[in-house]
Each structure stands twice: as C-alpha cells, then as structure tokens.
Enzyme design. Sequence first.
Site, PDB file in Angstrom:
ATOM      1  N   ASN A  51     -12.483 -24.851  18.867  1.00 28.63           N
ATOM      2  CA  ASN A  51     -11.400 -25.343  19.726  1.00 28.63           C
ATOM      3  C   ASN A  51     -10.260 -25.940  18.912  1.00 28.63           C
ATOM      4  O   ASN A  51      -9.097 -25.909  19.349  1.00 28.63           O
ATOM      5  CB  ASN A  51     -11.927 -26.394  20.702  1.00 28.63           C
ATOM      6  N   ASP A 107     -10.686 -17.707  16.300  1.00 27.12           N
ATOM      7  CA  ASP A 107     -11.374 -18.834  16.932  1.00 27.12           C
ATOM      8  C   ASP A 107     -12.681 -18.408  17.592  1.00 27.12           C
ATOM      9  O   ASP A 107     -13.713 -19.092  17.481  1.00 27.12           O
ATOM     10  CB  ASP A 107     -10.457 -19.563  17.926  1.00 27.12           C
ATOM     11  N   ASP A 125      -9.223 -21.714  25.468  1.00 25.67           N
ATOM     12  CA  ASP A 125      -8.496 -20.675  24.728  1.00 25.67           C
ATOM     13  C   ASP A 125      -7.518 -19.941  25.638  1.00 25.67           C
ATOM     14  O   ASP A 125      -6.316 -19.839  25.342  1.00 25.67           O
ATOM     15  CB  ASP A 125      -9.505 -19.703  24.116  1.00 25.67           C
ATOM     16  N   HIS A 126      -7.997 -19.450  26.738  1.00 27.26           N
ATOM     17  CA  HIS A 126      -7.151 -18.639  27.618  1.00 27.26           C
ATOM     18  C   HIS A 126      -6.172 -19.495  28.403  1.00 27.26           C
ATOM     19  O   HIS A 126      -5.107 -19.015  28.805  1.00 27.26           O
ATOM     20  CB  HIS A 126      -8.032 -17.812  28.558  1.00 27.26           C
ATOM     21  N   ASP A 129      -3.411 -19.816  26.061  1.00 25.56           N
ATOM     22  CA  ASP A 129      -2.734 -18.515  25.978  1.00 25.56           C
ATOM     23  C   ASP A 129      -1.741 -18.338  27.128  1.00 25.56           C
ATOM     24  O   ASP A 129      -0.676 -17.736  26.953  1.00 25.56           O
ATOM     25  CB  ASP A 129      -3.764 -17.373  26.018  1.00 25.56           C
TER      26      ASP A 129
END
Length: 246
Positions: A51, A107, A125-126, A129
């Site tokens: 992370n 990652d 993560d997303h 994004d």
Amino acid sequence: MTGYEYVTPEQLAGFDKYKYSAVDSNPLSLYVMHPFWNTVVKVFPTWLAPNLITFSGFLLVVFNFLLMAYFDPDFYASAPGHKHVPDWVWIVVGILNFTAYTLDGVDGKQARRTNSSTPLGELFDHGLDSWSCVYFVVTVYSIFGRGSTGVSVFVLYLLLWVVLFSFILSHWEKYNTGILFLPWGYDLSQVTISFVYIVTAVVGVEAWYEPFLFNFLYRDLFTAMIIGCAVCVTLPMSFLNFYSVS
C-alpha cells in the site's frame, strides 16, 4: 452517522473467501512491462508495504499535476505568444509519470511476493486509480493547452469522462464476471504520454502546432486516440469479455 453499519457481517464474511482475479492480455504488458516489473519488484525489501508503493505512485501523479499547475495555471502556457513551460519540467514530469506507472504495476506483485494481498489493498489501489484518471488527463492537457493551437476546455471535459468511463467499465466487468480485465489503453497511454513529455522537452511545444497529416493537427490526434481507444478497443472488448465469461 457514527452508528451506521456500512458493511454487514455477511459482507465481511465474504472477505475471507475473496480472491483477486485479473486478466491482462495486452501484448505491451505481457512481453515488455511485466518482465520489467518482475525485475523492479525484486529491488524492494520484503518489509515494504504494498500500500505504501501504491500511495507513493499516486503522490507522484499528484505532484506532476501541482507542478504543471504552477507553471501553467490557466492552460495557456503552450499557446503561441505565451511564456512556455520550462523544458526541465517536461523531463521531470515524463520521468515521474513513468515511475508512477511502474509503481502501479509492481504494488500487486509486491503484495503477492510478501503474501499480503487483501481486498482492502485492491480497493485502496483502484480507489486511487480513479482519482489519478483526473490528475493524469489534466496534466497531459498542458502539452496542447488552450488557444488557437490547443484543445477547448469543453473537449477536455469530454475526454475526462471518456477516461473515467473506461475505468468504470472495467470495474463493471469485474462486478459482473468476478474477473478484472485490464484495459489495453492504460498501458499504451502511460508509455506513450511519458515519451511525449520527454519529446516535448526536446522539440518544444511549437512542434505540436504543425499538422500531423494534411490539416490533421496533433491536438486532433490526441483527442482521436483517447476517444478511439475507448470506443473501438475498450468498449468492444468489455462486452466481449462479459459475454464470453457469462
């Protein structure tokens, strides 16, 4: 609001059974980027949290946005007769953009390497994004900017929605199929834009004033590539993936 139950016990129980599933069929990713990322991830120590890699890449995207906002606050810096963005800024932005893209690619590999993959990590993560979609497009906009040789703000607004649509569409696939089909346009756009930043530093923004082909300007090529990739590649492949799995 503090007493509101955002996640039910039944939903929490599903976390233990959740398994990340993704398909990346892009030749650029398979034969170039993944081998590169597999080498890069070995440089990171095993104690480094995935992370943290994710967040570091996101911070680089934000830094690029803020750096360009400082030198091009009104998006007129690339227009004729205005003070242009210094060449070193384009180089920095190009290098950091590719670095952020690389961190976004390693990652997940770091998570699997350290056996620390979690649904929360995927969400983190997303989620970042989704924000990067905005920062990335607006930063790229400074290459052409506004004015007679640039792209209108309305077109920028439409391009932002096209990029966000592609992002949402891939996660719509994931919701319905259980598999995240990674869009081809992402890898191609990141590598191309990183390269274009560096080229801009070498040839200057004036080079983008000239027609690419006949009366077709580079700004038109930029717009056509984003819309064309979404409509002609991402959308058809999304429906193909959905119906092939369903």
